[in-house]
Design a protein around this motif. Structure first.
Motif, PDB file in Angstrom:
ATOM      1  N   PRO A  43      -4.750   5.052   0.690  1.00 61.83           N
ATOM      2  CA  PRO A  43      -3.514   4.312   0.117  1.00 61.83           C
ATOM      3  C   PRO A  43      -4.065   3.592  -1.142  1.00 61.83           C
ATOM      4  O   PRO A  43      -5.233   2.846  -1.192  1.00 61.83           O
ATOM      5  N   GLY A  55      -0.599   6.981   1.246  1.00 58.17           N
ATOM      6  CA  GLY A  55      -1.892   7.629   1.334  1.00 58.17           C
ATOM      7  C   GLY A  55      -1.941   8.923   1.646  1.00 58.17           C
ATOM      8  O   GLY A  55      -2.878   9.507   2.377  1.00 58.17           O
ATOM      9  N   TYR A  87       0.914  -1.267   0.000  1.00 59.95           N
ATOM     10  CA  TYR A  87      -0.013  -0.046  -0.049  1.00 59.95           C
ATOM     11  C   TYR A  87       0.744   1.026  -0.088  1.00 59.95           C
ATOM     12  O   TYR A  87       1.870   1.505   0.717  1.00 59.95           O
ATOM     13  N   THR A  88       0.410   2.079  -0.839  1.00 67.43           N
ATOM     14  CA  THR A  88       1.185   3.325  -0.814  1.00 67.43           C
ATOM     15  C   THR A  88       0.808   4.247   0.518  1.00 67.43           C
ATOM     16  O   THR A  88      -0.054   3.843   1.333  1.00 67.43           O
TER      17      THR A  88
END
Length: 198
Positions: A190, A185, A182-183
């Motif tokens: 995210p 966010g 996951y980024t």
């Protein structure tokens, strides 16, 4: 194996056959270095996988993991993969809302958290996480019956036959989603990057 597509379990098994007694991980605890060999790593990941199966993890479901690097983090990560789950690491600085978003997005019935501080985030978010059935603590214990200390988690694993895990591993394909990254966010929710076994 160089030209063939491989699964995480293939690489782990091959590495264990080739380097079983050699160090896979080292961690410093109470001023002393503790070594985990490749065989111990594989055995520990398989035990964690059986624990996830016991807690109800189904193939394709996520396992949210939040904590700093430690052997339990890696055993949970690889164990989730072996059980057919899809681990999703969460930044330790994430809020309860952010933890809930990732756990919900990856359909996690189980989360693995480092300590009471990280557990508090999931307890706060739990009413909004109908799919979340259990949380495993890397360190410590908790009185909530839905929360399992690491040793308790590994004891539950003993109730699942090795053959059940072997069937989960055999059903996997090298092109299957293996993990979600996951980024951060920072500009919104995210985004999940799907990474295959291969």
């Amino acid at each position: 194996m160089a030209n063939d597509k491989v699964k995480v379990s293939d690489v782990l098994d091959q590495t264990t056959r080739s380097h079983g007694d050699q160090p896979a991980m080292k961690v410093k605890r109470d001023g002393l270095w503790q070594t985990t060999t490749w065989k111990e790593y594989r055995d520990g990941a398989r035990l964690a996988a059986r624990g996830f199966i016991k807690l109800g993890l189904q193939p394709g479901q996520g396992v949210a993991i939040v904590g700093y690097n430690c052997p339990q983090w890696f055993l949970a990560d690889v164990g989730a993969i072996l059980a057919g789950g899809i681990p999703a690491g969460i930044y330790t600085t994430s809020s309860a809302e952010q933890c809930a978003y990732v756990a919900d997005h990856c359909d996690a019935p189980v989360a693995v958290v480092e300590d009471a501080k990280q557990l508090a985030k999931f307890k706060e978010a739990w009413p909004n996480l109908p799919k979340l059935k259990a949380v495993v603590l890397m360190y410590g214990t908790d009185s909530d019956e839905r929360v399992f200390g690491w040793e308790q988690f590994l004891q539950l694993a003993q109730e699942v036959p090795e053959a059940d895990l072997d069937a989960r591993i055999a059903a996997q394909d090298a092109d299957d989603v293996c993990t979600l990254i996951y980024t951060s966010g920072t500009t919104g929710n995210p985004k999940a990057v799907m990474i295959s076994h291969d």
